[in-house]
Design an enzyme around this catalytic site. Structure first.
Site, PDB file in Angstrom:
ATOM      1  N   HIS A  31       0.821  -1.222   0.000  1.00 62.40           N
ATOM      2  CA  HIS A  31       0.000   0.000   0.000  1.00 62.40           C
ATOM      3  C   HIS A  31       0.852   1.269   0.000  1.00 62.40           C
ATOM      4  O   HIS A  31       0.355   2.348  -0.316  1.00 62.40           O
ATOM      5  CB  HIS A  31      -0.977  -0.008   1.190  1.00 62.40           C
ATOM      6  CG  HIS A  31      -0.363   0.257   2.523  1.00 62.40           C
ATOM      7  ND1 HIS A  31      -0.041  -0.744   3.418  1.00 62.40           N
ATOM      8  CD2 HIS A  31      -0.021   1.420   3.132  1.00 62.40           C
ATOM      9  CE1 HIS A  31       0.464  -0.212   4.512  1.00 62.40           C
ATOM     10  NE2 HIS A  31       0.485   1.104   4.363  1.00 62.40           N
ATOM     11  N   ASP A  40       0.279  -7.738   1.992  1.00 60.24           N
ATOM     12  CA  ASP A  40       0.592  -6.316   1.806  1.00 60.24           C
ATOM     13  C   ASP A  40       2.113  -6.132   1.777  1.00 60.24           C
ATOM     14  O   ASP A  40       2.694  -5.493   2.665  1.00 60.24           O
ATOM     15  CB  ASP A  40      -0.033  -5.495   2.932  1.00 60.24           C
ATOM     16  CG  ASP A  40      -0.027  -4.003   2.627  1.00 60.24           C
ATOM     17  OD1 ASP A  40       0.524  -3.614   1.583  1.00 60.24           O
ATOM     18  OD2 ASP A  40      -0.568  -3.233   3.433  1.00 60.24           O
ATOM     19  N   SER A  73       4.687   2.438   8.044  1.00 61.43           N
ATOM     20  CA  SER A  73       4.335   1.264   7.239  1.00 61.43           C
ATOM     21  C   SER A  73       5.502   0.842   6.358  1.00 61.43           C
ATOM     22  O   SER A  73       6.107   1.657   5.671  1.00 61.43           O
ATOM     23  CB  SER A  73       3.119   1.574   6.370  1.00 61.43           C
ATOM     24  OG  SER A  73       1.971   1.749   7.150  1.00 61.43           O
TER      25      SER A  73
END
Length: 321
Positions: free
Chosen positions: A167, A198, A278
């Site tokens: 992402h 992910d 992230s």
């Protein structure tokens, strides 16, 4: 023998007798003095023994343990302090070892460049041509390349492969720049996006680079100390937060709006993972990566998640040298 000699002999004998009697009396007095002193000393020793026993009893009452146990508890406290110091040294050493491999990923994109113009809302209608009223209208005047997002990644090979979240680099129309720990900027090219997990891989040119040491997430334990490293809020690179493993093999729904996905088998931690973290590494106190930070529960008290590194290694094995 003359009378004078006899008198001298007699006087000598008398003198020896007197001296012997005096010596006996002195010896007796010395022995008596020593005995008295020994008795006094023994009495003091006895009193000291009673005082020591009284102190032992007091210590036992205060601690609820025997003196030996109290001393053992003190030793345990000393050991705890030594362990705490060693823990701090382990953490700082682990962070120092991993940070050269952590990169900030800046996402840029051509976005419309808008300008405001004021126009007659009635257009060219002759009746309203002289109507003194205009409204603002946004019109595009070309495009401008600007930062639209940021995340984190970490180098997994000497030739410049970077592991991150999908992402973070999901937009095929965006450009990606990796900011290295030494301040160097490298253009990044996405070479792999996983459709189920992910995860993604970005390639930068140059090198050799320092890869992060990858550990084994299969032997993790609840309560184990971990460290999250990343580009917090997209602004503060190599931000560090410490926590523990709060849960294993969790299943979560991550994303926002219409873009949501289910991630299974992830690690739960209370180490703070902020927006921008992230794709960063979750490491142990030995400095080995055991997870890829992926999500946090907004509004929670430090409930965050990380993809196990064993899952990642199974997907990106061809990029790890």
């Amino acid at each position: 023998m003359t009378k004078l000699q006899i008198k001298r002999i007699i006087l000598s004998l008398i003198l020896l007798g007197v001296l012997g009697e005096i010596g006996y009396v002195v010896k007796a007095k010395i022995q008596s003095y020593i005995s008295i002193k020994e008795a006094a000393l023994n009495e003091k020793i006895g009193l000291l023994a009673l005082q020591v026993a009284s102190l032992q009893t007091a210590v036992q009452k205060l601690s609820g343990e025997s003196v030996e146990t109290a001393l053992s508890l003190k030793e345990l406290q000393n050991r705890k302090e030594a362990i705490a110091k060693s823990q701090d040294e382990l953490l700082t050493g682990a962070v120092a070892n991993i940070t050269p491999s952590v990169v900030s990923i800046v996402v840029s994109k051509d976005v419309p460049k808008l300008e405001v113009e004021y126009v007659n809302p009635f257009g060219d209608d002759p009746f309203f041509r002289n109507f003194n009223y205009q409204v603002p209208v946004y019109r595009q005047k070309g495009t401008v390349n600007q930062k639209v997002g940021a995340g984190t990644g970490f180098i997994v090979s000497t030739d410049g492969y970077i592991l991150t979240n999908r992402h973070v680099v999901s937009d095929p129309n965006a450009t990606y720049t990796a900011l290295l720990a030494d301040g160097t900027q490298k253009n990044g090219r996405v070479v792999f996006r996983d459709s189920e997990h992910d995860l993604a891989v970005v390639k930068i040119e140059g090198g050799p680079f320092k890869p992060a040491p990858l550990g084994n997430s299969g032997g993790l334990k609840l309560g184990q100390t971990v460290v999250a490293v990343g580009n917090a809020l997209g602004e503060y690179n190599n931000s560090v937060s410490v926590g523990i493993i709060s849960g294993l093999n969790r299943t979560i729904e991550a994303g926002s709006g219409q873009s949501r996905e289910t991630l299974a088998g992830v690690i739960q931690t209370d180490a703070a993972i902020n927006p921008g973290n992230s794709g960063g590494p979750l490491i142990t106190t030995t400095g080995e990566v055991i997870g890829v930070n992926v999500a946090t529960v907004i509004g929670s008290s430090n409930i965050s998640f990380s993809i196990p590194i064993n899952t990642a290694k199974g997907l990106i094995g061809t990029y790890i040298h």
